[in-house]
Design a protein around this motif. Structure first.
Motif, PDB file in Angstrom:
ATOM      1  N   SER A   1       0.813  -1.220   0.000  1.00 33.33           N
ATOM      2  CA  SER A   1       0.000   0.000   0.000  1.00 33.33           C
ATOM      3  C   SER A   1       0.847   1.272   0.000  1.00 33.33           C
ATOM      4  O   SER A   1       0.371   2.329  -0.403  1.00 33.33           O
ATOM      5  N   THR A   2       2.079   1.185   0.419  1.00 29.21           N
ATOM      6  CA  THR A   2       2.947   2.369   0.447  1.00 29.21           C
ATOM      7  C   THR A   2       3.883   2.433  -0.760  1.00 29.21           C
ATOM      8  O   THR A   2       4.650   3.378  -0.889  1.00 29.21           O
ATOM      9  N   MET A   3       3.802   1.451  -1.647  1.00 32.00           N
ATOM     10  CA  MET A   3       4.717   1.402  -2.793  1.00 32.00           C
ATOM     11  C   MET A   3       4.189   2.228  -3.961  1.00 32.00           C
ATOM     12  O   MET A   3       2.983   2.303  -4.186  1.00 32.00           O
ATOM     13  N   ASN A   4       5.144   2.806  -4.710  1.00 36.78           N
ATOM     14  CA  ASN A   4       4.760   3.458  -5.959  1.00 36.78           C
ATOM     15  C   ASN A   4       4.787   2.409  -7.072  1.00 36.78           C
ATOM     16  O   ASN A   4       5.128   1.237  -6.831  1.00 36.78           O
ATOM     17  N   LYS A   5       4.443   2.801  -8.286  1.00 36.10           N
ATOM     18  CA  LYS A   5       4.307   1.843  -9.386  1.00 36.10           C
ATOM     19  C   LYS A   5       5.606   1.074  -9.679  1.00 36.10           C
ATOM     20  O   LYS A   5       5.581  -0.155  -9.749  1.00 36.10           O
ATOM     21  N   PRO A   6       6.755   1.743  -9.830  1.00 32.49           N
ATOM     22  CA  PRO A   6       7.991   0.982 -10.076  1.00 32.49           C
ATOM     23  C   PRO A   6       8.339   0.018  -8.941  1.00 32.49           C
ATOM     24  O   PRO A   6       8.859  -1.074  -9.173  1.00 32.49           O
ATOM     25  N   GLU A   7       8.056   0.415  -7.709  1.00 32.38           N
ATOM     26  CA  GLU A   7       8.325  -0.466  -6.568  1.00 32.38           C
ATOM     27  C   GLU A   7       7.407  -1.692  -6.602  1.00 32.38           C
ATOM     28  O   GLU A   7       7.834  -2.800  -6.257  1.00 32.38           O
ATOM     29  N   LEU A   8       6.161  -1.496  -7.013  1.00 29.65           N
ATOM     30  CA  LEU A   8       5.238  -2.631  -7.143  1.00 29.65           C
ATOM     31  C   LEU A   8       5.735  -3.614  -8.203  1.00 29.65           C
ATOM     32  O   LEU A   8       5.721  -4.829  -7.988  1.00 29.65           O
ATOM     33  N   VAL A   9       6.173  -3.084  -9.334  1.00 32.75           N
ATOM     34  CA  VAL A   9       6.702  -3.951 -10.402  1.00 32.75           C
ATOM     35  C   VAL A   9       7.885  -4.754  -9.876  1.00 32.75           C
ATOM     36  O   VAL A   9       7.958  -5.978 -10.070  1.00 32.75           O
TER      37      VAL A   9
END
Length: 137
Positions: free
Chosen positions: A116-124
């Motif tokens: 929930s605290t991750m941005n898009k690149p971190e999610l990838v």
């Protein structure tokens, strides 16, 4: 080695394990693209790369299998470029061009902590890391 029988159906035992756990259309997409590229180029490794590229346009890797994407198209910047001299990092089957909402949903299904605290690149990156861990088992 061909991935399809004479009738055109995929040989399950010839497919990578992640595809053996995926639906028949994903198996067929990979197998037919592989065999076509093998006929065209004569190189097993090149045929493998072509088959994965074809698969990634319609499917994304989620854990230990491939699932159909909501929209067809390239999965990351590397796939957008195409061509034999294309370089750069790959998203390894994760649909990096998907919305953040979709990536959050995938991360939730994979039970990735801190999503929930991750941005898009971190999610990838987190999904790629999870997929690698599952593949290693």
């Amino acid at each position: 080695m061909p991935k399809t029988t004479r009738s055109g159906t995929p040989k399950r035992d010839e497919l990578p394990s992640t595809l053996q756990r995926s639906d028949r259309k994903a198996q067929r997409t990979f197998a037919k693209a592989h065999d076509s590229a093998l006929d065209e180029y004569g190189s097993e490794s090149r045929a493998h790369r072509v088959a994965y590229a074809a698969l990634k346009h319609s499917y994304e890797k989620v854990g230990d299998h491939w699932e159909a994407k909501e929209q067809r198209g390239p999965s990351d910047r590397r796939a957008e470029g195409g061509g034999p001299h294309n370089s750069g990092p790959s998203a390894e089957g994760v649909d990096a061009n998907a919305s953040k909402r979709h990536l959050l949903e995938v991360a939730r299904r994979l039970d990735i902590t801190g999503r929930s605290t991750m941005n898009k690149p971190e999610l990838v990156e987190a999904i790629k890391k999870h997929n690698r861990r599952v593949r290693g088992r």
